[in-house]
Write a protein that holds these residues in place. Sequence first.
Motif, PDB file in Angstrom:
ATOM      1  N   ILE A 127       0.857  -1.174   0.000  1.00 16.90           N
ATOM      2  CA  ILE A 127       0.000   0.000   0.000  1.00 16.90           C
ATOM      3  C   ILE A 127       0.899   1.232   0.000  1.00 16.90           C
ATOM      4  O   ILE A 127       2.062   1.172   0.376  1.00 16.90           O
ATOM      5  N   SER A 141       0.402   7.727  10.727  1.00 12.09           N
ATOM      6  CA  SER A 141       1.412   6.991  11.479  1.00 12.09           C
ATOM      7  C   SER A 141       2.618   7.884  11.711  1.00 12.09           C
ATOM      8  O   SER A 141       3.069   8.568  10.794  1.00 12.09           O
ATOM      9  N   LEU A 144       3.416  11.741  10.508  1.00 10.83           N
ATOM     10  CA  LEU A 144       4.252  12.065   9.358  1.00 10.83           C
ATOM     11  C   LEU A 144       3.366  12.101   8.121  1.00 10.83           C
ATOM     12  O   LEU A 144       2.624  11.152   7.862  1.00 10.83           O
ATOM     13  N   ARG A 157       6.545  13.021  13.775  1.00 12.64           N
ATOM     14  CA  ARG A 157       6.205  13.310  15.185  1.00 12.64           C
ATOM     15  C   ARG A 157       5.862  14.785  15.364  1.00 12.64           C
ATOM     16  O   ARG A 157       6.394  15.454  16.264  1.00 12.64           O
ATOM     17  N   ILE A 168      13.291  13.939   8.747  1.00 13.89           N
ATOM     18  CA  ILE A 168      13.520  12.556   8.285  1.00 13.89           C
ATOM     19  C   ILE A 168      14.498  12.522   7.117  1.00 13.89           C
ATOM     20  O   ILE A 168      14.807  11.455   6.587  1.00 13.89           O
ATOM     21  N   PRO A 190       7.874   0.297   3.029  1.00 13.07           N
ATOM     22  CA  PRO A 190       6.528   0.385   3.581  1.00 13.07           C
ATOM     23  C   PRO A 190       6.272  -0.771   4.550  1.00 13.07           C
ATOM     24  O   PRO A 190       6.720  -1.884   4.292  1.00 13.07           O
TER      25      PRO A 190
HETATM   26  C1  HEC Z   1       0.838   0.210   6.906  1.00 14.33           C
HETATM   27  C2  HEC Z   1       1.124   1.550   7.310  1.00 14.33           C
HETATM   28  C3  HEC Z   1       2.440   2.161   6.851  1.00 14.33           C
HETATM   29  C4  HEC Z   1       2.908   2.283   5.577  1.00 14.33           C
HETATM   30  C5  HEC Z   1       2.279   1.795   4.284  1.00 14.33           C
HETATM   31  C6  HEC Z   1       4.138   3.013   5.666  1.00 14.33           C
HETATM   32  N1  HEC Z   1       4.409   3.304   6.977  1.00 14.33           N
HETATM   33 FE1  HEC Z   1       5.975   4.377   7.638  1.00 14.33          FE
HETATM   34  N2  HEC Z   1       5.407   4.067   9.557  1.00 14.33           N
HETATM   35  C7  HEC Z   1       4.274   3.386   9.952  1.00 14.33           C
HETATM   36  C8  HEC Z   1       4.250   3.298  11.384  1.00 14.33           C
HETATM   37  C9  HEC Z   1       3.165   2.626  12.205  1.00 14.33           C
HETATM   38  C10 HEC Z   1       5.400   3.964  11.845  1.00 14.33           C
HETATM   39  C11 HEC Z   1       5.850   4.128  13.266  1.00 14.33           C
HETATM   40  C12 HEC Z   1       6.786   3.031  13.609  1.00 14.33           C
HETATM   41  C13 HEC Z   1       7.356   3.195  14.976  1.00 14.33           C
HETATM   42  O1  HEC Z   1       6.953   4.107  15.698  1.00 14.33           O
HETATM   43  O2  HEC Z   1       8.233   2.412  15.312  1.00 14.33           O
HETATM   44  C14 HEC Z   1       6.099   4.431  10.676  1.00 14.33           C
HETATM   45  C15 HEC Z   1       7.280   5.155  10.718  1.00 14.33           C
HETATM   46  C16 HEC Z   1       7.908   5.688   9.626  1.00 14.33           C
HETATM   47  C17 HEC Z   1       9.064   6.533   9.665  1.00 14.33           C
HETATM   48  C18 HEC Z   1       9.817   6.942  10.915  1.00 14.33           C
HETATM   49  C19 HEC Z   1       9.286   8.191  11.505  1.00 14.33           C
HETATM   50  C20 HEC Z   1       9.970   8.438  12.821  1.00 14.33           C
HETATM   51  O3  HEC Z   1      10.209   9.595  13.112  1.00 14.33           O
HETATM   52  O4  HEC Z   1      10.249   7.465  13.518  1.00 14.33           O
HETATM   53  C21 HEC Z   1       9.379   6.856   8.376  1.00 14.33           C
HETATM   54  C22 HEC Z   1      10.520   7.741   7.904  1.00 14.33           C
HETATM   55  C23 HEC Z   1       8.432   6.186   7.533  1.00 14.33           C
HETATM   56  N3  HEC Z   1       7.537   5.491   8.311  1.00 14.33           N
HETATM   57  C24 HEC Z   1       8.446   6.250   6.166  1.00 14.33           C
HETATM   58  C25 HEC Z   1       7.615   5.501   5.352  1.00 14.33           C
HETATM   59  C26 HEC Z   1       7.753   5.412   3.919  1.00 14.33           C
HETATM   60  C27 HEC Z   1       8.800   6.149   3.108  1.00 14.33           C
HETATM   61  C28 HEC Z   1       6.772   4.585   3.477  1.00 14.33           C
HETATM   62  C29 HEC Z   1       6.531   4.097   2.058  1.00 14.33           C
HETATM   63  C30 HEC Z   1       7.667   3.615   1.345  1.00 14.33           C
HETATM   64  C31 HEC Z   1       6.013   4.168   4.639  1.00 14.33           C
HETATM   65  N4  HEC Z   1       6.557   4.735   5.739  1.00 14.33           N
HETATM   66  C32 HEC Z   1       4.913   3.333   4.581  1.00 14.33           C
HETATM   67  C33 HEC Z   1       3.301   2.884   9.119  1.00 14.33           C
HETATM   68  C34 HEC Z   1       3.395   2.809   7.731  1.00 14.33           C
END
Ligand code: HEC
Length: 211
Positions: A127, A141, A144, A157, A168, A190
């Motif tokens: 996704i 999530s 961000l 955050r 980031i 992701p």
């Molecule tokens: C299914 C939901 C989901 C998807 C899709 C997703 N993320 Fe996340 N992401 C999260 C969650 C939940 C966290 C928090 C994780 C944690 O706190 O440890 C996170 C944390 C992050 C963080 C860290 C932020 C921080 O300050 O700690 C980054 C950067 C990030 N995601 C980038 C991405 C990117 C780039 C993509 C796509 C390539 C993506 N995410 C796709 C759920 C998602």
Amino acid sequence: MRDDFQKILYGVLIGFVVVLVVWIGYVYVAACGFSLGCERAAAVERTPIPTLPAATLPAPKPAEGQANLTKCRVAAANLIGAWVSAGYPETEPFPFTDADGVACQGTFAEDVAPLFVEANLWYPGAIACSTCHGSNLEAASAQLDLSTYSGIVAGSRRASESAQGTDILGGGVWEDSILYRMLVVDKTMPFGRPPDSPPEGPVIPAGTPQE
Ligand code: HEC
């Protein structure tokens, strides 16, 4: 008189049976030849469409100047890295070297933004980043927003829409960035990414080659 009639009746009946047997025999031999297996009746493989010789049009040649429209090929995370290292410009083109060593140029809107908002990109069934990291910060999530340029630059955050969050993008140093750690080192994003997926993500068409 009665005997004669019986003889004629039997004669006609026997004659009829003989003709029937001969006729069935003839039909069988005509269809199957003199074999008991009747291979001739075996199903012949046929296509539902009359078979035509394959069309052979000459491959279209790109018109002069159109060759520039051919895209470069680059791994998704390397493309983001090149954009971050160039100071993550919003509209200015940034340079990158593609997977074939070609010098290329890309832009945020054309080449980088889709990596955060398109589904099925990082792995089949993925996704989009922006599905979890959308513009509604309360629901997003890690607070961000990856759906817009300003959201990506504002970081994670975030306490509110106007607040600046945790950078980031590593201040423009790709290997120091949280994004690099999440995408390439830990491969956690992701979310749900298969552990055997390539660290730099899929190789995709992006940017344009530079002469
Ligand atoms: C299914 C939901 C989901 C998807 C899709 C997703 N993320 Fe996340 N992401 C999260 C969650 C939940 C966290 C928090 C994780 C944690 O706190 O440890 C996170 C944390 C992050 C963080 C860290 C932020 C921080 O300050 O700690 C980054 C950067 C990030 N995601 C980038 C991405 C990117 C780039 C993509 C796509 C390539 C993506 N995410 C796709 C759920 C998602």
